[in-house]
Design an enzyme around this catalytic site. Sequence first.
Site, mmCIF file in Angstrom:
data_model
loop_
_atom_site.group_PDB
_atom_site.id
_atom_site.type_symbol
_atom_site.label_atom_id
_atom_site.label_comp_id
_atom_site.label_asym_id
_atom_site.label_seq_id
_atom_site.Cartn_x
_atom_site.Cartn_y
_atom_site.Cartn_z
ATOM 1 N N LYS A 142 50.028 -87.990 7.499
ATOM 2 C CA LYS A 142 50.296 -88.120 8.933
ATOM 3 C C LYS A 142 51.392 -89.159 9.160
ATOM 4 C CE LYS A 142 47.725 -89.059 13.228
ATOM 5 N NZ LYS A 142 46.419 -89.498 13.775
ATOM 6 N N SER A 197 44.808 -86.214 17.245
ATOM 7 C CA SER A 197 46.231 -86.362 17.079
ATOM 8 C C SER A 197 46.776 -85.960 15.712
ATOM 9 C CB SER A 197 46.602 -87.827 17.328
ATOM 10 O OG SER A 197 45.962 -88.669 16.398
ATOM 11 N N SER A 249 40.502 -87.940 15.951
ATOM 12 C CA SER A 249 41.769 -87.331 15.536
ATOM 13 C C SER A 249 41.795 -86.676 14.158
ATOM 14 C CB SER A 249 42.883 -88.364 15.593
ATOM 15 O OG SER A 249 43.323 -88.483 16.920
#
Length: 493
Positions: free
Chosen positions: A87, A162, A186
């Site tokens: 990420k 996210s 997330s």
Amino acid sequence: MKRDLTSLSIFEMQNGLHSGDFGCLELVEAFLERIHTMEPRLHAFITLAEDQACAAARSADERLRAAIASKNQSQLPALLGIPIAVKDLITVEGLRCTCGSTVLGDWVPPFSATAIQRLLDAGAIVIGKTNTDEFAMGSSTESSVFGPTFNPWDTTRVPGGSSGGSAAAVAARLVPAAIGSDTGGSIRQPAAFCGVTGIKPTYGRVSRYGLVAYGSSLDCMGVFARSAAEAALLLGIMSGRDHMDSTSAAQPVPDFSHSQPNDLRGVRIGIPKEYFIDGIQADIRARVNEAIAQLKALGAEIVEISLPHTKYALPVYYLIAPAEASANLARYDGVRFGLQVAKGSNLAMFRDTRGEGFGPEVKRRIMLGTYALSAGYYDAYYGQAQKVRTLIKRDFEDALKTVDAIACPVTPSTAFKVGEHGDDPLAMYLEDVFTLPANLAGVPGLAFPVGFDANGLPVGMQLMGRPFEEQTLFRVVEAYQLATGHHRQEPNL
Ligand code: GLN
């Protein structure tokens, strides 16, 4: 016919590499080729690291060849040659880190996050940085300044967020595993939306050094993979005390990947009545109930429990997380790194850099948090939220005295359409009702696929457990995944 290496499990990749069936470069190239085919429809990545990944694969191949020649494969690091994605909120030395924002400009971090360094030391190859909501604030990956990621099961829908890029990348087999972060859901929510397995470990299990701070008392790094066994392998390597993060725990790290999931006799699983409220999509209720029945068939004892303060989790989280964010994001001022918008005086430079560098959701959180922390409101908002957080934590402590794990849905609905919550932040925040409590309490949560809704979209179930007992969650989900095939279903891309 050429074998599609991207469909192998990590364990099959290890076997294939060690027996000389294929090499690390071949494996990395297979994934890169698939990325090039799929990326235009998915947009899972912000940055690809093709050259670095191929160079790393070539040197891994040298080690591999030497080990095969001397029949020393058992001495090789566990993840040698296995591609992963990270990420873009987590630092990897030498790779641009954007946090899905403009404010960091083209900042290239000079160090890797401790957990990523441990994966690299174990031989993993970082193939790219994945898309994220700006500073991880969101539940759809739509607040990324690079544009949204699309759900591999239906590209008109969001992958969740996210960590939506990491979840979509694993679901579409662009990588066998990806690293994400979870402050309020997330990892687990995008895992559910994309039909993959995702673990948010106990707070403190994995070092936060190199994870760009959002809500420091909530942030956890974790793993997406296609099965619990593969996620367990990576989490075990990432976990453990790190002197660079004083909140990382000195707890021993068991070998998560040897849970011997024969059956679930002796495991007590609690079903919290507060998580089965009106308003949950009927298909989700049905799939989760079927999964609970399956756990029972495997020998688990199912009991009803109560987590009475659940309804306060959402307001408490949306005070505490923005409060911490408002302090953490003060460092982006145009002085030290990233974007600098210098039009006038120094003070105007701060204002203009932050005004242009942050998107609307991040600004909303900074303002909410600053308000909650300001003199005269602190006690009424932030202070009160901290007290209720303690009550939520006690709910878990009490419940987990009588049960080994807690099972519930991950989300009230399956993946929504891109743009659907566009101008309604509250509707977006409501996506997190079932995931926020684990962060507030600091307990581990594992999301895994349990089937589909009427539109063919994946449905996820969540298991939460005692602090530092991720092992129990892995055991339950591995047993479930051995007995069922939901985690092996793939989107038709
Ligand atoms: N959706 C939640 C938020 O916007 C959680 C995000 C996260 O876990 N990083 O804050």
